[in-house]
Scaffold this motif. Sequence first.
Motif, PDB file in Angstrom:
ATOM      1  N   MET A 146      74.042  45.387  70.101  1.00 54.43           N
ATOM      2  CA  MET A 146      74.988  44.708  69.212  1.00 54.43           C
ATOM      3  C   MET A 146      74.385  44.462  67.829  1.00 54.43           C
ATOM      4  N   GLY A 147      73.037  44.553  67.758  1.00 52.59           N
ATOM      5  CA  GLY A 147      72.373  44.377  66.469  1.00 52.59           C
ATOM      6  C   GLY A 147      72.755  45.421  65.440  1.00 52.59           C
ATOM      7  N   LEU A 148      73.342  46.531  65.891  1.00 56.75           N
ATOM      8  CA  LEU A 148      73.852  47.507  64.933  1.00 56.75           C
ATOM      9  C   LEU A 148      75.067  46.965  64.191  1.00 56.75           C
ATOM     10  N   LEU A 149      75.763  46.038  64.823  1.00 56.45           N
ATOM     11  CA  LEU A 149      76.959  45.434  64.231  1.00 56.45           C
ATOM     12  C   LEU A 149      76.659  44.072  63.623  1.00 56.45           C
ATOM     13  N   ARG A 150      75.928  43.239  64.396  1.00 59.92           N
ATOM     14  CA  ARG A 150      75.663  41.894  63.915  1.00 59.92           C
ATOM     15  C   ARG A 150      74.471  41.299  64.661  1.00 59.92           C
ATOM     16  N   LEU A 151      73.771  40.375  63.994  1.00 60.18           N
ATOM     17  CA  LEU A 151      72.689  39.624  64.609  1.00 60.18           C
ATOM     18  C   LEU A 151      72.886  38.145  64.299  1.00 60.18           C
ATOM     19  N   TRP A 152      72.488  37.309  65.267  1.00 57.97           N
ATOM     20  CA  TRP A 152      72.598  35.872  65.083  1.00 57.97           C
ATOM     21  C   TRP A 152      71.384  35.390  64.281  1.00 57.97           C
ATOM     22  N   TRP A 153      71.622  35.001  63.032  1.00 59.61           N
ATOM     23  CA  TRP A 153      70.559  34.523  62.146  1.00 59.61           C
ATOM     24  C   TRP A 153      70.518  32.993  62.162  1.00 59.61           C
ATOM     25  N   LEU A 154      69.306  32.461  62.027  1.00 54.95           N
ATOM     26  CA  LEU A 154      69.139  31.033  61.836  1.00 54.95           C
ATOM     27  C   LEU A 154      67.954  30.804  60.911  1.00 54.95           C
ATOM     28  N   PRO A 155      67.959  29.752  60.132  1.00 55.36           N
ATOM     29  CA  PRO A 155      66.813  29.479  59.266  1.00 55.36           C
ATOM     30  C   PRO A 155      65.542  29.318  60.099  1.00 55.36           C
ATOM     31  N   LYS A 156      64.434  29.802  59.576  1.00 55.98           N
ATOM     32  CA  LYS A 156      63.170  29.772  60.305  1.00 55.98           C
ATOM     33  C   LYS A 156      62.834  28.357  60.757  1.00 55.98           C
ATOM     34  N   GLY A 157      62.502  28.217  62.041  1.00 54.93           N
ATOM     35  CA  GLY A 157      62.129  26.921  62.588  1.00 54.93           C
ATOM     36  C   GLY A 157      63.285  26.109  63.126  1.00 54.93           C
ATOM     37  N   GLU A 158      64.525  26.521  62.842  1.00 55.06           N
ATOM     38  CA  GLU A 158      65.702  25.798  63.331  1.00 55.06           C
ATOM     39  C   GLU A 158      66.034  26.244  64.754  1.00 55.06           C
ATOM     40  N   ASP A 159      66.789  25.395  65.462  1.00 54.78           N
ATOM     41  CA  ASP A 159      67.256  25.856  66.768  1.00 54.78           C
ATOM     42  C   ASP A 159      68.516  26.686  66.568  1.00 54.78           C
ATOM     43  N   ALA A 160      68.883  27.402  67.627  1.00 57.32           N
ATOM     44  CA  ALA A 160      69.911  28.434  67.505  1.00 57.32           C
ATOM     45  C   ALA A 160      71.304  27.886  67.229  1.00 57.32           C
ATOM     46  N   ARG A 161      71.514  26.603  67.359  1.00 56.21           N
ATOM     47  CA  ARG A 161      72.834  26.040  67.089  1.00 56.21           C
ATOM     48  C   ARG A 161      73.159  26.059  65.597  1.00 56.21           C
ATOM     49  N   HIS A 162      72.126  26.194  64.769  1.00 60.87           N
ATOM     50  CA  HIS A 162      72.324  26.129  63.330  1.00 60.87           C
ATOM     51  C   HIS A 162      72.302  27.515  62.690  1.00 60.87           C
ATOM     52  N   GLY A 163      72.922  28.457  63.370  1.00 63.18           N
ATOM     53  CA  GLY A 163      72.936  29.823  62.861  1.00 63.18           C
ATOM     54  C   GLY A 163      74.332  30.379  62.738  1.00 63.18           C
ATOM     55  N   THR A 164      74.386  31.636  62.361  1.00 66.40           N
ATOM     56  CA  THR A 164      75.661  32.358  62.303  1.00 66.40           C
ATOM     57  C   THR A 164      75.370  33.855  62.400  1.00 66.40           C
ATOM     58  N   TYR A 165      76.420  34.632  62.581  1.00 64.27           N
ATOM     59  CA  TYR A 165      76.260  36.077  62.662  1.00 64.27           C
ATOM     60  C   TYR A 165      76.191  36.695  61.260  1.00 64.27           C
ATOM     61  N   VAL A 166      75.259  37.612  61.116  1.00 62.70           N
ATOM     62  CA  VAL A 166      75.168  38.423  59.904  1.00 62.70           C
ATOM     63  C   VAL A 166      75.497  39.858  60.299  1.00 62.70           C
ATOM     64  N   HIS A 167      76.423  40.456  59.606  1.00 68.70           N
ATOM     65  CA  HIS A 167      76.877  41.806  59.948  1.00 68.70           C
ATOM     66  C   HIS A 167      76.028  42.872  59.261  1.00 68.70           C
ATOM     67  N   TYR A 168      75.907  43.999  59.957  1.00 69.76           N
ATOM     68  CA  TYR A 168      75.126  45.133  59.463  1.00 69.76           C
ATOM     69  C   TYR A 168      76.044  46.331  59.243  1.00 69.76           C
ATOM     70  N   PRO A 169      75.610  47.284  58.423  1.00 67.18           N
ATOM     71  CA  PRO A 169      76.437  48.476  58.135  1.00 67.18           C
ATOM     72  C   PRO A 169      76.444  49.437  59.317  1.00 67.18           C
ATOM     73  N   ILE A 170      77.228  49.113  60.315  1.00 67.67           N
ATOM     74  CA  ILE A 170      77.193  49.828  61.590  1.00 67.67           C
ATOM     75  C   ILE A 170      77.556  51.301  61.456  1.00 67.67           C
ATOM     76  N   ASP A 171      78.518  51.643  60.626  1.00 71.93           N
ATOM     77  CA  ASP A 171      78.927  53.044  60.519  1.00 71.93           C
ATOM     78  C   ASP A 171      77.784  53.917  60.001  1.00 71.93           C
ATOM     79  N   THR A 172      77.065  53.407  59.020  1.00 68.51           N
ATOM     80  CA  THR A 172      75.924  54.163  58.498  1.00 68.51           C
ATOM     81  C   THR A 172      74.821  54.268  59.534  1.00 68.51           C
ATOM     82  N   MET A 173      74.542  53.185  60.238  1.00 66.06           N
ATOM     83  CA  MET A 173      73.467  53.192  61.233  1.00 66.06           C
ATOM     84  C   MET A 173      73.817  54.095  62.419  1.00 66.06           C
ATOM     85  N   LEU A 174      75.092  54.135  62.798  1.00 68.33           N
ATOM     86  CA  LEU A 174      75.515  55.050  63.857  1.00 68.33           C
ATOM     87  C   LEU A 174      75.390  56.502  63.411  1.00 68.33           C
ATOM     88  N   ALA A 175      75.686  56.772  62.147  1.00 71.68           N
ATOM     89  CA  ALA A 175      75.538  58.132  61.628  1.00 71.68           C
ATOM     90  C   ALA A 175      74.079  58.565  61.666  1.00 71.68           C
TER      91      ALA A 175
END
Length: 681
Positions: A446-475
């Motif tokens: 799923m990291g080709l589409l999105r990864l759950w980012w959080l600020p360094k040192g924070e717990d995972a509740r304080h994050g969000t998804y960051v999307h990646y250019p999946i079409d290019t990576m699949l190509a």
Amino acid sequence: MVALESGETNSPIASHYIDARGEEITIAPHIVKHITTLMASPSSSGLTDTVVLYPSHDLITPTTGFMPTSWKFIPETGEPLEGLWQSGQKSWRLPANTPFGYHQLRLENGIQRYSMMIICAPQRCFIPPQLQHSAVWGSCIQLYTLRSQTNWGIGDFDDLKEWITRCAQQGASFVGLNPIHALYPAAPEQASPYSPSSREWLNIIYIAVPKVLAFQTSKWAQKWFHQHKIQQQLESLRNMNWVDYSQVTKFKLIGLHLAFREFRRHPDFKAERLKFAEFLNKGGTSLYRQGTFDALHRFLRNRFPNAQGWSQWSSAYHSPEAPEVVAFQHRHPRLIQFYCWLQWLAATQFAECAKRAIRCQMPIGLYRDVAVGVTGHGAQTWSERHYYCMDAEIGAPPDILGPLGQNWKLPPLDPQKLKQFHFQPFIEMIRANMKGCGALRLDHVMGLLRLWWLPKGEDARHGTYVHYPIDTMLAILALESQRHRCMIIGEDLGTVPQAIVTKLKTAGIFSYKVLYFEKDREHNFMQPEHYPNQSIATISTHDLPTLKGFFAHLDLKLGKQLGLYPDATVLSELHDERTLDCQKLITTIKQTFNLTRLPESQLNHFVHAFLAKTQSALLGLQPEDWLGMTQPVNIPGTETAYPNWRRKLTLNIDEIFSHTDVLELLALLEGIRSHPQPNDE
């Protein structure tokens, strides 16, 4: 050809997402804002930096008001082409017969000049021709768990060669491996294969030292090796049920240092030294920095014994271009060369394993596993920090079983930097891992589409998804897959957005189907005919209980001992759910084989046979389940409470392939897979 931009969303940062319960979760605005500040700014060139072109669609249209007057096309190989941009011309057509590859297009108007990379890619990843009309099986092993009478306390590349031979004799078409990425020779207890130092180089601990020619011919190495005390210690390491990484690494480095001295000095190794020089030249800056990092790490451990990596060294050593690092390189060229030599040995021995698979006529051969990222204190972030967002970490959002989410402590590749550098870090990583392989598994695809980012040192509740250019990576995956004749398997467990499910299937990427999770809407286990053909079926994984452990609830009992379930109610519900799952799985197997009863003594064979009957083109099974083992290799959510990545198999290779029950089981699997069920897809 339709040009696809390298970014598929207006903003790569999600403001909401659908969680494991199917509910829409809104991300707090301050979290979105914080993550935004951590990312690099988008390119302001005004034109798409990278476009993907597929066969039968070959037009590129500038996406801004910029009007070029001339163009120059620079193919990956061959002579450049150029011409004028005609008045009124709205698009540019790819030259006829342009091959698949990475090309450049430069547009000029006398004042401005823009350059873009064109990825001319096939529509789908490579799929071995044999899979179009047959179903195959193979073993999926954690290499370090293999036992033999000759290794030094950890499975090595010589063990892998023997394992390939034995599996092929039983009809296996592939051998799957845990990630064998470079770890930390100076800090060997950092043993997680999913938290590597680099994904481009190999873990040198898998070198079979006795098979190194310079070790065999060195009188000093042989004198050391044949000491009674050394033989006793190596035998003790072999007999341990858990890998002692510190001791194994210590002995291997001693033996390899003695061998390196022989390699450098003896005239008989002139031809080998030329091969090593060629390897150094081909590895370039990346290899030299890997060698420098490992040598420097060893040197600095004396000053900073508790430092896990470069982020905890003195700031004078934080950059490979720093004066202190350059001075170190001038003072210790032999030590750096030694660690580069170890990479050459590892690559050479791994290549021999790949050749063994070919000689054994395995249709797929070796199947490597790629970790989702690298640590923030390893060689790759030290050397290529500009590709990563070092102030962020990736993980998983809160879900039903993990209300706090997960922080994997791995810095993410920055999607804006991927575009800026024309996806070079992704391309180089994929190429490095495809060498000698017939299949590549992408952990957390799923990291080709999105990864759950959080600020360094924070717990995972304080994050969000960051999307990646999946079409290019699949190509890129499709292009490299076809070039290397290496199929792609995506580990798509958990909550997977439908957007990526369709894209992965269309791109020819195989899905990952774990028996424990394959259920219908009524939570009954899927019948074999309902497994998709474009998939690999397996009973378990490194993060899940073995088959015997699953039925005995041993993972839940261990979790309770380790304090992973502080809520007794949740644990009780998990036990109840597991009891029901075991009953339903037995019922499904009985229905499949028309059994009135299923004796416990035959359960292992029937579960394997059930999975062998599935429509999945690939079947990957763990030797732990052949042997009825119970101890897991890894318990997610633990770091020191459980000895993860250390548990060995209970029998050595010779014993496994002379074990009557194992041979009967493998013969059963081969018989079923050789006569697959009709495909109803």
